[in-house]
Design a protein around this motif. Structure first.
Motif, PDB file in Angstrom:
ATOM      1  N   GLY A  36       0.738  -1.264  -0.063  1.00  5.80           N
ATOM      2  CA  GLY A  36      -0.059  -0.070   0.100  1.00  5.80           C
ATOM      3  C   GLY A  36       0.767   1.368  -0.073  1.00  5.80           C
ATOM      4  N   THR A  37       1.902   1.202  -0.777  1.00  9.52           N
ATOM      5  CA  THR A  37       2.702   2.596  -0.843  1.00  9.52           C
ATOM      6  C   THR A  37       1.959   3.802  -1.444  1.00  9.52           C
ATOM      7  N   ALA A  38       2.180   4.578  -1.064  1.00  4.57           N
ATOM      8  CA  ALA A  38       1.433   5.769  -1.543  1.00  4.57           C
ATOM      9  C   ALA A  38       2.384   7.131  -1.304  1.00  4.57           C
ATOM     10  N   THR A  39       2.106   8.155  -2.013  1.00  3.82           N
ATOM     11  CA  THR A  39       2.892   9.480  -2.101  1.00  3.82           C
ATOM     12  C   THR A  39       1.743  10.471  -1.712  1.00  3.82           C
ATOM     13  N   ILE A  40       2.384  11.245  -0.640  1.00  5.20           N
ATOM     14  CA  ILE A  40       1.559  12.543  -0.322  1.00  5.20           C
ATOM     15  C   ILE A  40       2.350  13.744  -0.310  1.00  5.20           C
ATOM     16  N   LYS A  41       1.885  14.784  -0.843  1.00  4.84           N
ATOM     17  CA  LYS A  41       2.409  16.067  -0.853  1.00  4.84           C
ATOM     18  C   LYS A  41       1.828  17.114   0.481  1.00  4.84           C
ATOM     19  N   ILE A  42       3.046  17.384   1.292  1.00  3.25           N
ATOM     20  CA  ILE A  42       2.296  18.341   2.282  1.00  3.25           C
ATOM     21  C   ILE A  42       2.603  19.744   2.213  1.00  3.25           C
ATOM     22  N   ILE A  43       1.822  20.593   2.041  1.00  2.00           N
ATOM     23  CA  ILE A  43       2.445  22.107   1.944  1.00  2.00           C
ATOM     24  C   ILE A  43       1.701  22.866   3.109  1.00  2.00           C
ATOM     25  N   LYS A  44       2.750  23.640   3.568  1.00  2.00           N
ATOM     26  CA  LYS A  44       2.454  24.303   4.850  1.00  2.00           C
ATOM     27  C   LYS A  44       2.544  25.793   4.526  1.00  2.00           C
ATOM     28  N   PHE A  45       2.107  26.699   5.144  1.00  2.00           N
ATOM     29  CA  PHE A  45       2.162  28.128   5.197  1.00  2.00           C
ATOM     30  C   PHE A  45       1.305  28.843   5.993  1.00  2.00           C
ATOM     31  N   THR A  46       1.448  30.103   6.336  1.00  2.00           N
ATOM     32  CA  THR A  46       0.808  30.983   7.264  1.00  2.00           C
ATOM     33  C   THR A  46       0.171  32.013   6.283  1.00  2.00           C
ATOM     34  N   LEU A  47      -1.218  32.551   6.811  1.00  2.00           N
ATOM     35  CA  LEU A  47      -1.843  33.460   5.992  1.00  2.00           C
ATOM     36  C   LEU A  47      -2.784  34.211   6.989  1.00  2.00           C
ATOM     37  N   GLU A  48      -2.990  35.488   6.709  1.00  2.00           N
ATOM     38  CA  GLU A  48      -3.721  36.257   7.406  1.00  2.00           C
ATOM     39  C   GLU A  48      -5.224  36.416   6.925  1.00  2.00           C
ATOM     40  N   GLU A  49      -6.134  36.089   7.918  1.00  2.00           N
ATOM     41  CA  GLU A  49      -7.785  36.360   7.393  1.00  2.00           C
ATOM     42  C   GLU A  49      -8.359  36.624   8.692  1.00  2.00           C
ATOM     43  N   GLU A  50      -9.735  37.133   8.644  1.00  2.00           N
ATOM     44  CA  GLU A  50     -10.499  37.535   9.754  1.00  2.00           C
ATOM     45  C   GLU A  50     -10.758  36.641  10.700  1.00  2.00           C
ATOM     46  N   ASN A  51     -11.278  35.393  10.164  1.00  2.00           N
ATOM     47  CA  ASN A  51     -11.594  34.355  11.127  1.00  2.00           C
ATOM     48  C   ASN A  51     -11.111  33.054  10.423  1.00  2.00           C
ATOM     49  N   GLU A  52     -11.499  31.914  10.974  1.00  2.00           N
ATOM     50  CA  GLU A  52     -10.832  30.632  10.758  1.00  2.00           C
ATOM     51  C   GLU A  52     -11.819  30.100   9.416  1.00  2.00           C
ATOM     52  N   LYS A  53     -13.014  30.512   9.405  1.00  2.00           N
ATOM     53  CA  LYS A  53     -13.936  30.074   8.189  1.00  2.00           C
ATOM     54  C   LYS A  53     -13.241  30.693   6.985  1.00  2.00           C
ATOM     55  N   LEU A  54     -13.007  31.982   6.945  1.00  2.00           N
ATOM     56  CA  LEU A  54     -12.776  32.608   5.687  1.00  2.00           C
ATOM     57  C   LEU A  54     -11.361  32.046   5.286  1.00  2.00           C
ATOM     58  N   ALA A  55     -10.374  31.806   6.318  1.00  2.00           N
ATOM     59  CA  ALA A  55      -8.929  31.271   6.113  1.00  2.00           C
ATOM     60  C   ALA A  55      -9.315  29.935   5.409  1.00  2.00           C
ATOM     61  N   MET A  56     -10.162  28.768   6.004  1.00  2.00           N
ATOM     62  CA  MET A  56     -10.618  27.681   5.088  1.00  2.00           C
ATOM     63  C   MET A  56     -10.827  27.752   3.706  1.00  2.00           C
ATOM     64  N   GLU A  57     -11.816  28.865   3.607  1.00  2.00           N
ATOM     65  CA  GLU A  57     -12.434  29.059   2.210  1.00  2.00           C
ATOM     66  C   GLU A  57     -11.249  29.626   1.349  1.00  2.00           C
ATOM     67  N   GLU A  58     -10.232  30.398   1.881  1.00  2.00           N
ATOM     68  CA  GLU A  58      -9.143  31.031   1.098  1.00  2.00           C
ATOM     69  C   GLU A  58      -8.364  29.896   0.597  1.00  2.00           C
ATOM     70  N   VAL A  59      -7.929  29.050   1.697  1.00  2.00           N
ATOM     71  CA  VAL A  59      -6.854  27.880   1.321  1.00  2.00           C
ATOM     72  C   VAL A  59      -7.641  26.759   0.184  1.00  2.00           C
ATOM     73  N   ASP A  60      -9.083  26.582   0.517  1.00  2.00           N
ATOM     74  CA  ASP A  60      -9.744  25.715  -0.434  1.00  2.00           C
ATOM     75  C   ASP A  60      -9.501  26.230  -1.927  1.00  2.00           C
ATOM     76  N   ASP A  61      -9.878  27.479  -1.877  1.00  2.00           N
ATOM     77  CA  ASP A  61      -9.663  28.219  -3.324  1.00  2.00           C
ATOM     78  C   ASP A  61      -8.553  28.113  -3.988  1.00  2.00           C
ATOM     79  N   MET A  62      -7.347  28.284  -3.273  1.00  2.00           N
ATOM     80  CA  MET A  62      -5.777  28.100  -3.576  1.00  2.00           C
ATOM     81  C   MET A  62      -5.782  26.541  -4.059  1.00  2.00           C
TER      82      MET A  62
END
Length: 84
Positions: A36-62
């Motif tokens: 069951g070998t698989a590859t996963i890419k993990i991307i980490k970054f910091t962003l500024e947004e008014e609240n967590e919901k808007l941050a989630m929406e922005e990252v989903d759009d990215m």
């Protein structure tokens, strides 16, 4: 407010994954038997947004527009308040 974002990107089930297959074969040649070998890419970054919901929406759009191809990839987003 600043938020830390982590995006895990993987191929959808049924998609060919030559990188994972090559890794599994190489491990077998070294005497390691793995399944069951698989590859996963993990991307980490910091962003500024008014609240967590808007941050989630922005990252989903990215993800939809740049970070992955929604046709062949699944992705998982994790948003946490930044300590910085």
């Amino acid at each position: 407010m600043k938020y830390d974002a982590e995006v895990k990107i993987s191929l959808k089930k049924g998609m060919l994954n030559p990188e994972a297959s090559t890794t599994q074969r190489a491990l077998a040649l070294l005497g390691y038997e793995v399944e069951g070998t698989a590859t996963i890419k993990i991307i980490k970054f910091t962003l500024e947004e008014e609240n967590e919901k808007l941050a989630m929406e922005e990252v989903d759009d990215m993800c939809q527009r740049l970070l992955c191809n929604p046709v062949i990839h699944d992705y998982e987003i994790n948003i946490t308040p930044s300590d910085a």
